[in-house]
Design a protein around this motif. Structure first.
Motif, PDB file in Angstrom:
ATOM      1  N   GLY A 109       0.786  -1.232   0.000  1.00 26.11           N
ATOM      2  CA  GLY A 109       0.000   0.000   0.000  1.00 26.11           C
ATOM      3  C   GLY A 109       0.813   1.274   0.000  1.00 26.11           C
ATOM      4  O   GLY A 109       0.275   2.352   0.266  1.00 26.11           O
ATOM      5  N   LYS A 110       2.109   1.181  -0.286  1.00 26.13           N
ATOM      6  CA  LYS A 110       2.971   2.359  -0.274  1.00 26.13           C
ATOM      7  C   LYS A 110       3.137   2.945  -1.679  1.00 26.13           C
ATOM      8  O   LYS A 110       2.891   2.278  -2.685  1.00 26.13           O
ATOM      9  N   THR A 111       3.560   4.206  -1.712  1.00 26.88           N
ATOM     10  CA  THR A 111       3.977   4.857  -2.946  1.00 26.88           C
ATOM     11  C   THR A 111       5.502   4.870  -2.962  1.00 26.88           C
ATOM     12  O   THR A 111       6.131   4.996  -1.913  1.00 26.88           O
ATOM     13  N   VAL A 112       6.096   4.731  -4.136  1.00 26.01           N
ATOM     14  CA  VAL A 112       7.555   4.598  -4.227  1.00 26.01           C
ATOM     15  C   VAL A 112       8.119   5.638  -5.188  1.00 26.01           C
ATOM     16  O   VAL A 112       7.572   5.868  -6.266  1.00 26.01           O
ATOM     17  N   LEU A 113       9.236   6.270  -4.786  1.00 25.53           N
ATOM     18  CA  LEU A 113       9.956   7.189  -5.656  1.00 25.53           C
ATOM     19  C   LEU A 113      11.449   6.865  -5.621  1.00 25.53           C
ATOM     20  O   LEU A 113      12.004   6.567  -4.566  1.00 25.53           O
ATOM     21  N   GLY A 114      12.077   6.920  -6.777  1.00 24.97           N
ATOM     22  CA  GLY A 114      13.518   6.777  -6.881  1.00 24.97           C
ATOM     23  C   GLY A 114      14.112   8.110  -7.300  1.00 24.97           C
ATOM     24  O   GLY A 114      13.975   8.512  -8.462  1.00 24.97           O
ATOM     25  N   PRO A 115      14.748   8.842  -6.395  1.00 22.98           N
ATOM     26  CA  PRO A 115      15.245  10.196  -6.701  1.00 22.98           C
ATOM     27  C   PRO A 115      16.518  10.196  -7.543  1.00 22.98           C
ATOM     28  O   PRO A 115      17.296   9.234  -7.519  1.00 22.98           O
ATOM     29  N   THR A 116      16.718  11.277  -8.288  1.00 23.86           N
ATOM     30  CA  THR A 116      17.953  11.488  -9.042  1.00 23.86           C
ATOM     31  C   THR A 116      18.699  12.685  -8.459  1.00 23.86           C
ATOM     32  O   THR A 116      18.123  13.513  -7.750  1.00 23.86           O
ATOM     33  N   LEU A 117      19.974  12.770  -8.789  1.00 26.76           N
ATOM     34  CA  LEU A 117      20.815  13.833  -8.240  1.00 26.76           C
ATOM     35  C   LEU A 117      20.357  15.222  -8.650  1.00 26.76           C
ATOM     36  O   LEU A 117      20.650  16.199  -7.957  1.00 26.76           O
ATOM     37  N   ASP A 118      19.667  15.337  -9.776  1.00 20.10           N
ATOM     38  CA  ASP A 118      19.254  16.656 -10.249  1.00 20.10           C
ATOM     39  C   ASP A 118      17.915  17.122  -9.692  1.00 20.10           C
ATOM     40  O   ASP A 118      17.382  18.139 -10.105  1.00 20.10           O
ATOM     41  N   ILE A 170      21.116  10.544 -17.322  1.00 18.07           N
ATOM     42  CA  ILE A 170      21.857  11.212 -18.386  1.00 18.07           C
ATOM     43  C   ILE A 170      20.934  12.186 -19.106  1.00 18.07           C
ATOM     44  O   ILE A 170      20.018  11.782 -19.836  1.00 18.07           O
ATOM     45  N   ASP A 171      21.180  13.473 -18.895  1.00 14.78           N
ATOM     46  CA  ASP A 171      20.414  14.507 -19.574  1.00 14.78           C
ATOM     47  C   ASP A 171      21.308  15.446 -20.375  1.00 14.78           C
ATOM     48  O   ASP A 171      20.923  15.911 -21.441  1.00 14.78           O
ATOM     49  N   ILE A 172      22.482  15.738 -19.811  1.00 12.14           N
ATOM     50  CA  ILE A 172      23.373  16.707 -20.439  1.00 12.14           C
ATOM     51  C   ILE A 172      24.811  16.200 -20.394  1.00 12.14           C
ATOM     52  O   ILE A 172      25.110  15.177 -19.783  1.00 12.14           O
ATOM     53  N   LEU A 173      25.716  16.942 -21.012  1.00 10.54           N
ATOM     54  CA  LEU A 173      27.100  16.517 -21.175  1.00 10.54           C
ATOM     55  C   LEU A 173      27.797  16.258 -19.845  1.00 10.54           C
ATOM     56  O   LEU A 173      28.579  15.321 -19.707  1.00 10.54           O
ATOM     57  N   GLU A 174      27.512  17.061 -18.828  1.00 10.97           N
ATOM     58  CA  GLU A 174      28.162  16.903 -17.532  1.00 10.97           C
ATOM     59  C   GLU A 174      27.856  15.550 -16.898  1.00 10.97           C
ATOM     60  O   GLU A 174      28.671  14.994 -16.166  1.00 10.97           O
ATOM     61  N   ASP A 175      26.668  14.994 -17.195  1.00 13.37           N
ATOM     62  CA  ASP A 175      26.295  13.700 -16.632  1.00 13.37           C
ATOM     63  C   ASP A 175      27.193  12.586 -17.143  1.00 13.37           C
ATOM     64  O   ASP A 175      27.407  11.581 -16.458  1.00 13.37           O
ATOM     65  N   LEU A 179      29.101   9.775 -14.703  1.00 17.32           N
ATOM     66  CA  LEU A 179      28.832   8.347 -14.807  1.00 17.32           C
ATOM     67  C   LEU A 179      30.068   7.526 -15.135  1.00 17.32           C
ATOM     68  O   LEU A 179      30.136   6.338 -14.820  1.00 17.32           O
ATOM     69  N   LEU A 180      31.063   8.146 -15.763  1.00 16.44           N
ATOM     70  CA  LEU A 180      32.275   7.412 -16.100  1.00 16.44           C
ATOM     71  C   LEU A 180      33.057   6.979 -14.854  1.00 16.44           C
ATOM     72  O   LEU A 180      33.952   6.135 -14.942  1.00 16.44           O
ATOM     73  N   ASN A 181      32.727   7.545 -13.706  1.00  9.86           N
ATOM     74  CA  ASN A 181      33.361   7.143 -12.456  1.00  9.86           C
ATOM     75  C   ASN A 181      32.733   5.889 -11.854  1.00  9.86           C
ATOM     76  O   ASN A 181      33.159   5.424 -10.803  1.00  9.86           O
ATOM     77  N   PHE A 182      31.690   5.352 -12.528  1.00 11.11           N
ATOM     78  CA  PHE A 182      30.958   4.217 -11.966  1.00 11.11           C
ATOM     79  C   PHE A 182      30.861   3.098 -12.995  1.00 11.11           C
ATOM     80  O   PHE A 182      29.779   2.619 -13.337  1.00 11.11           O
ATOM     81  N   ILE A 183      32.018   2.660 -13.476  1.00 10.77           N
ATOM     82  CA  ILE A 183      32.078   1.667 -14.548  1.00 10.77           C
ATOM     83  C   ILE A 183      31.375   0.372 -14.175  1.00 10.77           C
ATOM     84  O   ILE A 183      30.771  -0.295 -15.024  1.00 10.77           O
ATOM     85  N   GLY A 184      31.417  -0.002 -12.910  1.00 12.12           N
ATOM     86  CA  GLY A 184      30.795  -1.260 -12.505  1.00 12.12           C
ATOM     87  C   GLY A 184      29.292  -1.188 -12.358  1.00 12.12           C
ATOM     88  O   GLY A 184      28.653  -2.216 -12.137  1.00 12.12           O
ATOM     89  N   ARG A 185      28.715   0.002 -12.495  1.00 15.73           N
ATOM     90  CA  ARG A 185      27.290   0.164 -12.238  1.00 15.73           C
ATOM     91  C   ARG A 185      26.484   0.528 -13.484  1.00 15.73           C
ATOM     92  O   ARG A 185      25.276   0.739 -13.383  1.00 15.73           O
ATOM     93  N   ILE A 186      27.147   0.600 -14.632  1.00 18.41           N
ATOM     94  CA  ILE A 186      26.423   0.904 -15.861  1.00 18.41           C
ATOM     95  C   ILE A 186      26.755  -0.147 -16.912  1.00 18.41           C
ATOM     96  O   ILE A 186      27.814  -0.774 -16.861  1.00 18.41           O
ATOM     97  N   PRO A 187      25.866  -0.394 -17.871  1.00 17.90           N
ATOM     98  CA  PRO A 187      26.103  -1.420 -18.891  1.00 17.90           C
ATOM     99  C   PRO A 187      27.383  -1.148 -19.683  1.00 17.90           C
ATOM    100  O   PRO A 187      27.721   0.008 -19.950  1.00 17.90           O
ATOM    101  N   LYS A 188      28.077  -2.231 -20.057  1.00 22.76           N
ATOM    102  CA  LYS A 188      29.342  -2.078 -20.777  1.00 22.76           C
ATOM    103  C   LYS A 188      29.161  -1.313 -22.086  1.00 22.76           C
ATOM    104  O   LYS A 188      30.007  -0.491 -22.454  1.00 22.76           O
TER     105      LYS A 188
END
Length: 233
Positions: A109-118, A170-175, A179-188
């Motif tokens: 019965g809960k509502t769920v949100l996954g926040p982003t850094l922006d 990923i929205d803009i160039l800075e993102d 993300l390149l600092n998290f190689i193990g957490r994004i698809p190859k």
């Protein structure tokens, strides 16, 4: 009289085609990147075992983001589902356990949100009883403070909110640099494209990413990413 069968949870992938994303996100205009991001999202959703619907610009209806998003959500409810989990295609850190955890809390019965850094969100889990299309369309989509505003809306509806871990999108160039600092957490495949993109834009990263600055962004994203972003050192 035939009655519509009540079903529990479906996933709504609210994401434009790779070609449209590349046109909208001009600073990272790379259709191959958005194709891989969508492929990753579809793979993650399929692994959850939940029924899903991908609504791109071809099926979206409405003049504003809020209208298009609200109409897409209503369309899934109209198919007989009680709960909807919405995701975009621009969160390469998204994993299947985020969806299954959301489904579990929706059943409680809960509502769920996954926040982003922006200040937006990469996932929302919502029961039909907590969905008010009129109020939903009035939220500050693609503006600073969206997560705070939508959280407040749910709290006023006496909904218990469960928050997932904070992720990057990923929205803009800075993102790309972040993300390149998290190689193990994004698809190859996504990492390979981002690394190549960063290599070709090395001068930009050297002169801009290392500075703390405020940037105004004016483009059409898939979900609640704000137009005004603050990037710290």
């Amino acid at each position: 009289m035939n009655k519509k069968r009540i079903q529990e949870t479906a996933v709504l992938i609210f994401a434009n085609s790779a070609e449209v994303d590349a046109r909208n996100k001009t600073s990272i205009s790379n259709p191959e990147l958005f194709y891989e991001l969508t492929a990753h999202t579809l793979n993650i959703v399929r692994q959850s075992g939940l029924p899903f619907f991908h609504i791109s610009e071809k099926e979206q209806r409405g003049n504003t983001f809020g209208e298009r998003f609200s109409n897409a959500i209503q369309d899934i409810y109209d198919k007989g589902y009680e709960n909807i989990i919405t995701v975009g295609n621009d969160s390469p850190e998204l994993r299947t356990h985020h969806l299954t955890e959301t489904d579990e809390h929706l059943k409680l019965g809960k509502t769920v949100l996954g926040p982003t850094l922006d200040g937006g969100f990469y996932l929302m889990g919502l029961h039909r009883s907590n969905f008010n299309p009129s109020l939903f369309q009035k939220l500050p989509w693609q503006r600073v403070g969206l997560f705070s505003k939508i959280s407040h809306l749910f709290s006023t509806n006496n909904s218990t909110l469960h928050t997932l871990p904070l992720l990057r999108d990923i929205d803009i160039l800075e993102d790309v640099s972040a993300l390149l600092n998290f190689i193990g957490r994004i698809p190859k495949a996504v990492f390979r494209i981002l690394a190549d993109f960063a290599k070709r834009n090395i001068q930009f990263f050297e002169t801009h990413i290392l500075k703390s600055e405020m940037r105004f962004i004016n483009c059409s994203f898939n979900k609640g990413s704000p137009n005004l972003l603050l990037f710290p050192q």
